[in-house]
Design an enzyme around this catalytic site. Sequence first.
Site, PDB file in Angstrom:
ATOM      1  N   SER A   1     -65.456 -51.130  56.424  1.00 35.57           N
ATOM      2  CA  SER A   1     -64.075 -51.213  56.906  1.00 35.57           C
ATOM      3  C   SER A   1     -63.798 -52.660  57.273  1.00 35.57           C
ATOM      4  CB  SER A   1     -63.890 -50.332  58.146  1.00 35.57           C
ATOM      5  OG  SER A   1     -62.803 -50.824  58.919  1.00 35.57           O
TER       6      SER A   1
ATOM      7  N   PHE B   1     -58.853 -48.760  66.805  1.00 37.78           N
ATOM      8  CA  PHE B   1     -59.558 -50.031  66.986  1.00 37.78           C
ATOM      9  C   PHE B   1     -60.979 -49.953  66.442  1.00 37.78           C
ATOM     10  CE2 PHE B   1     -56.297 -49.641  70.161  1.00 37.78           C
ATOM     11  CZ  PHE B   1     -55.648 -50.871  70.063  1.00 37.78           C
TER      12      PHE B   1
ATOM     13  N   ASP C   1     -66.549 -42.005  60.225  1.00 33.32           N
ATOM     14  CA  ASP C   1     -65.833 -43.262  60.473  1.00 33.32           C
ATOM     15  C   ASP C   1     -65.784 -43.552  61.967  1.00 33.32           C
ATOM     16  OD1 ASP C   1     -64.210 -45.490  60.305  1.00 33.32           O
ATOM     17  OD2 ASP C   1     -62.376 -44.357  59.896  1.00 33.32           O
ATOM     18  N   GLY C   2     -66.345 -44.688  62.339  1.00 32.04           N
ATOM     19  CA  GLY C   2     -66.220 -45.159  63.714  1.00 32.04           C
ATOM     20  C   GLY C   2     -67.541 -45.229  64.450  1.00 32.04           C
ATOM     21  N   GLY C   3     -67.886 -46.431  64.852  1.00 31.81           N
ATOM     22  CA  GLY C   3     -69.062 -46.622  65.702  1.00 31.81           C
ATOM     23  C   GLY C   3     -70.400 -46.554  64.997  1.00 31.81           C
TER      24      GLY C   3
HETATM   25  C1  DX5 Z   1     -60.722 -46.922  63.636  1.00 32.66           C
HETATM   26  C2  DX5 Z   1     -60.969 -47.103  62.166  1.00 32.66           C
HETATM   27  C3  DX5 Z   1     -62.392 -47.312  61.744  1.00 32.66           C
HETATM   28  C4  DX5 Z   1     -63.047 -48.470  62.392  1.00 32.66           C
HETATM   29  C5  DX5 Z   1     -64.460 -48.690  61.924  1.00 32.66           C
HETATM   30  O1  DX5 Z   1     -59.417 -46.486  63.842  1.00 32.66           O
HETATM   31  O2  DX5 Z   1     -60.512 -45.987  61.458  1.00 32.66           O
HETATM   32  O3  DX5 Z   1     -62.439 -47.434  60.327  1.00 32.66           O
HETATM   33  O4  DX5 Z   1     -62.360 -49.633  62.178  1.00 32.66           O
HETATM   34  O5  DX5 Z   1     -64.940 -49.799  62.593  1.00 32.66           O
HETATM   35  P1  DX5 Z   1     -66.253 -49.732  63.506  1.00 32.66           P
HETATM   36  O6  DX5 Z   1     -67.387 -49.513  62.561  1.00 32.66           O
HETATM   37  O7  DX5 Z   1     -66.262 -51.067  64.167  1.00 32.66           O
HETATM   38  O8  DX5 Z   1     -66.082 -48.596  64.478  1.00 32.66           O
HETATM   39 ZN    ZN Z   2     -60.941 -45.935  59.327  1.00 34.28          ZN
END
Ligand code: DX5
Ligand code: ZN
Length: 228
Positions: free
Chosen positions: A10, A144, A176-178
């Site tokens: 991402s 975020f 997706d995320g973290g």
């Molecule tokens: C959050 C997004 C994610 C995120 C992934 O709203 O959908 O795609 O940016 O980024 P990380 O890996 O930093 O959580």
């Molecule tokens: Zn995303």
Amino acid sequence: MPRAVKLAPSILNADFSNLYREIKAVEKYSDLIHLDIMDGHYVPNITFGPIVVKAIRKITDLPLECHLMIYNLPEWVEEFVEAGADRISFHLGACRDCEGLIRTIRAIGASPGIAISPVVPVFEADCYLPIVDFVVVMCVYPGFGGQELIPEVLERVSAIKRKAASLGTRVEVEVDGGVKTENLRQVVSEGTDTVVVGSSIFSSSDVEAAAKKIREMLNDAASCSPEV
Ligand code: DX5
Ligand code: ZN
């Protein structure tokens, strides 16, 4: 054959002053590029729209996935597909006629997916499993990059897989995320097909090395995990 887990970087935390360099650095370790589209209404953040997707389309031949965190979805999906999106996901709760939108996305030539925020009950996805190609299990609150993965949400991956099987279908599940090196094995062990990795790659001082490391870990993890 080991199960190949796909890597979808991402770019949310990438250096937007040089997206060409950033995308080229990860390209050979990646299966697709994940683009987070935010409108400042569905989520409290704004990113970019079809113009930037079109520019990214010129940089890479990898499939582009637009993760839409926006309202007014029927007005926008065609623009994103015309800009070069191969896969489109949107959030249940951002749309009145999800089934119609899924069918529209497919009809205009893209692969449809639904995204489930941690606050949305997972069963709300059930009726769409037979008609989508993929489900995005969000392990952070949308809006975020750089947040911590919520571990309790991870079991949704296997729950969705089981539900799809009980409905006589299969669906790709994307987390997706973290996601980062410290939790990657746990994420993959749930049966995840695709991992989205943002800040763990693009906030690294060596973006290419970070992507390579994740790719190697995915290959290792896949070779020890069962076919799901
Ligand atoms: C959050 C997004 C994610 C995120 C992934 O709203 O959908 O795609 O940016 O980024 P990380 O890996 O930093 O959580
Ligand atoms: Zn995303």
